[in-house]
Design an enzyme around this catalytic site. Structure first.
Site, short mmCIF file in Angstrom:
data_model
loop_
_atom_site.label_atom_id
_atom_site.label_comp_id
_atom_site.label_asym_id
_atom_site.label_seq_id
_atom_site.Cartn_x
_atom_site.Cartn_y
_atom_site.Cartn_z
N CYS A 87 -28.36 -50.43 -71.29
CA CYS A 87 -29.83 -50.53 -71.36
C CYS A 87 -30.32 -51.96 -71.19
O CYS A 87 -31.52 -52.21 -71.14
CB CYS A 87 -30.32 -49.97 -72.69
N HIS A 336 -38.47 -45.35 -71.39
CA HIS A 336 -37.24 -46.16 -71.34
C HIS A 336 -36.35 -45.73 -70.16
O HIS A 336 -35.32 -45.07 -70.36
CB HIS A 336 -36.52 -46.02 -72.69
N1 COA Z 1 -41.04 -38.95 -78.18
C1 COA Z 1 -42.09 -38.11 -78.20
N2 COA Z 1 -42.10 -36.93 -77.53
C2 COA Z 1 -41.01 -36.62 -76.83
C3 COA Z 1 -39.88 -37.46 -76.76
C4 COA Z 1 -39.93 -38.65 -77.48
N3 COA Z 1 -38.88 -39.48 -77.48
N4 COA Z 1 -38.95 -36.87 -75.99
C5 COA Z 1 -39.48 -35.70 -75.56
N5 COA Z 1 -40.72 -35.55 -76.07
C6 COA Z 1 -41.61 -34.41 -75.93
C7 COA Z 1 -41.75 -33.97 -74.50
O1 COA Z 1 -42.87 -34.60 -73.89
C8 COA Z 1 -41.98 -32.49 -74.65
O2 COA Z 1 -43.31 -32.25 -75.03
P1 COA Z 1 -44.11 -30.99 -74.46
O3 COA Z 1 -43.34 -29.78 -74.94
O4 COA Z 1 -45.48 -31.14 -75.08
O5 COA Z 1 -44.09 -31.13 -72.98
C9 COA Z 1 -41.10 -32.10 -75.84
O6 COA Z 1 -40.98 -33.32 -76.61
C10 COA Z 1 -39.72 -31.61 -75.45
O7 COA Z 1 -39.22 -32.49 -74.46
P2 COA Z 1 -37.73 -32.43 -73.96
O8 COA Z 1 -37.64 -33.25 -72.73
O9 COA Z 1 -37.28 -30.98 -73.88
O10 COA Z 1 -36.98 -33.16 -75.13
P3 COA Z 1 -35.47 -33.12 -75.41
O11 COA Z 1 -35.25 -32.35 -76.67
O12 COA Z 1 -34.75 -32.66 -74.18
O13 COA Z 1 -35.11 -34.67 -75.66
C11 COA Z 1 -34.51 -36.41 -77.16
C12 COA Z 1 -35.53 -35.33 -76.83
C13 COA Z 1 -34.98 -37.16 -78.39
C14 COA Z 1 -33.14 -35.79 -77.45
C15 COA Z 1 -34.38 -37.37 -75.95
O14 COA Z 1 -35.65 -37.88 -75.64
C16 COA Z 1 -33.42 -38.53 -76.22
O15 COA Z 1 -32.21 -38.35 -76.18
N6 COA Z 1 -33.95 -39.72 -76.48
C17 COA Z 1 -33.12 -40.91 -76.70
C18 COA Z 1 -32.78 -41.58 -75.39
C19 COA Z 1 -31.75 -42.65 -75.59
O16 COA Z 1 -30.80 -42.51 -76.33
N7 COA Z 1 -31.90 -43.77 -74.87
C20 COA Z 1 -30.98 -44.87 -74.94
C21 COA Z 1 -31.22 -45.63 -76.16
S1 COA Z 1 -30.08 -46.94 -76.42
#
Ligand code: COA
Length: 388
Positions: A87, A336
């Protein structure tokens, strides 16, 4: 070494961009940066592109060459280099570009970052991201990044006075700022309740404690400071570039609630710029999870260990606070796209120092900082910028 300035910036909007390919994302950001610097592509001498995992996300490797080709620069045979540090890839591409110009080796250089993460299912992107941790000791036993940062949060909350509500306030602030940033993935303001009622991802971190999965690209153009006014009335000087590394696995760290690589990179950056934390007017930090912003505020020296929760609650990190943190909305609300994040942080600081940040402008901003993290802190880059 020569002084270096940023003379142009460009960012795509961040989000799920089904209609735009990986290469088109880069082209859009690059074209915006060239337009901003009033330059034609023929003036570019070298490209550095931050990208973490195009191989896993879009099955494309050899990204440096691809980008030079699709930017129409193949026939000029300019050097084009991909930089990978998870990242932190964007910031290290930026640092390589700074070094190239400072050394006198290159004149006008593009530093860019690009990632297209939403073409695969969440489980695949989470696993691709987990490759930035220690595969044998962490990924292999199922530790994802939400899981690893949850361990940091658990340790931190056990040792320091951080409440669950204060952690949520980081996300509330960053969504407030993101709602004022046209490129942000999320434009919704939220409350502490939104965070506390969102689904649990890895205890104690909930959905709204996490940065999302994002497509996007950003590019900036660098030139020697002495030539910068050929291109812009508002060059932004790079006052310091610093980088540090640490153990890749969390369990090998001296202390998991302090990112030593941030502490060391910040110390090097302050020394290089001849500044102390009190001189910094605003900072973009790597809030991949809310706890990461808490640690960053402390590790960069803006308050003592254990005080960042209180600082956040008292509004000192808000847009009009003592040290505004993540005016772009941060990784949490702006999004991100991992390889692009470090460059977007630079673009945000440049916009702020130019006074061009619109509804999220920090009054009188003269000196800004960026902090970009790879993995759980195995690589960190810190940069300081000032109005030239
Ligand atoms: N914050 C707020 N809302 C979020 C979000 C977040 N981080 N991620 C997804 N959403 C929302 C989407 O917009 C969607 O909303 P909607 O139903 O109104 O359209 C809903 O949540 C579901 O989205 P989806 O894409 O199915 O989420 P997911 O369950 O597949 O993924 C996480 C959610 C948290 C698992 C994923 O965002 C993640 O892994 N984040 C961390 C990324 C990471 O590790 N980056 C590197 C860091 S070092």
């Amino acid at each position: 070494m020569r002084d270096v300035a940023v003379i142009g910036i460009g960012c795509t909007t961040f989000g799920e961009k089904w209609e735009t390919s990986f290469r088109d994302l880069f082209l859009e950001a690059g074209a915006l940066a060239l337009e901003d610097a009033q330059l034609s592509g023929e003036r570019i001498d070298a490209l550095y592109v931050g990208n973490m995992s195009a191989g896993r996300f879009v099955e494309q490797e050899h990204v440096g060459a691809l980008i030079a080709d699709y930017a129409g620069m193949a026939s000029r045979h300019i050097p084009s280099t991909r930089v990978e540090s998870a990242c932190c890839s964007g910031s290290l591409a930026f640092r390589q570009a700074v070094i190239a110009v400072a050394s006198g080796l290159e004149e006008i250089v593009v530093a860019a970052g690009v990632e297209k993460m939403t073409d695969v299912e969440t489980s695949i992107s989470v696993d691709a991201l987990a490759a930035a941790a220690d595969r044998e000791w962490e990924g292999f036993v199922g530790a994802t990044f939400p899981g690893l940062y949850a361990m940091i949060a658990t340790d931190y909350m056990h040792r320091y006075p951080l409440t669950r509500e204060q952690l949520a306030m980081v996300a509330v602030k960053n969504h407030y700022n993101g709602a004022r940033n046209p490129i942000a993935q999320f434009h919704s303001e939220i409350t502490v309740d939104t965070v506390l009622r969102s689904p649990l991802v890895a205890d104690p971190l909930r959905l709204f404690d996490c940065s999302p999965i994002t497509d996007g690209a950003a590019a900036v153009i660098l030139a020697p400071l002495e030539r910068a006014r050929e291109f812009t009335d508002a060059p932004i000087k790079v006052l310091a570039t610093a980088q540090a590394s640490d153990t890749i696995a969390l369990h090998d760290r001296r202390d998991i609630s302090t990112l030593d690589a941030t502490v060391v990179a910040a110390r090097r950056a302050y020394e290089m710029a001849g500044l102390t934390p009190a001189a910094i007017d605003l900072v973009e930090v790597h809030d991949c999870f809310t706890i990461a912003e808490i640690c960053a505020i402390e590790d960069l020296g803006f308050c003592a260990k254990g005080e960042a929760g209180r600082l956040t609650e008292e509004g000192e990190t808000a847009l009009n606070g003592r040290i505004p943190v993540n005016t772009s909305g941060g990784l949490k609300a702006c999004g991100h796209p991992v390889g692009a994040t470090g460059i977007k942080q630079v673009a945000e600081i440049v916009q702020q120092l130019r006074g061009d940040a619109g509804r999220r402008q920090v009054d009188g901003a003269e000196i800004g900082m960026t902090q970009n993290v790879g993995g759980t802190g195995a690589s960190v880059a810190v940069h300081i910028f000032g109005r030239a």
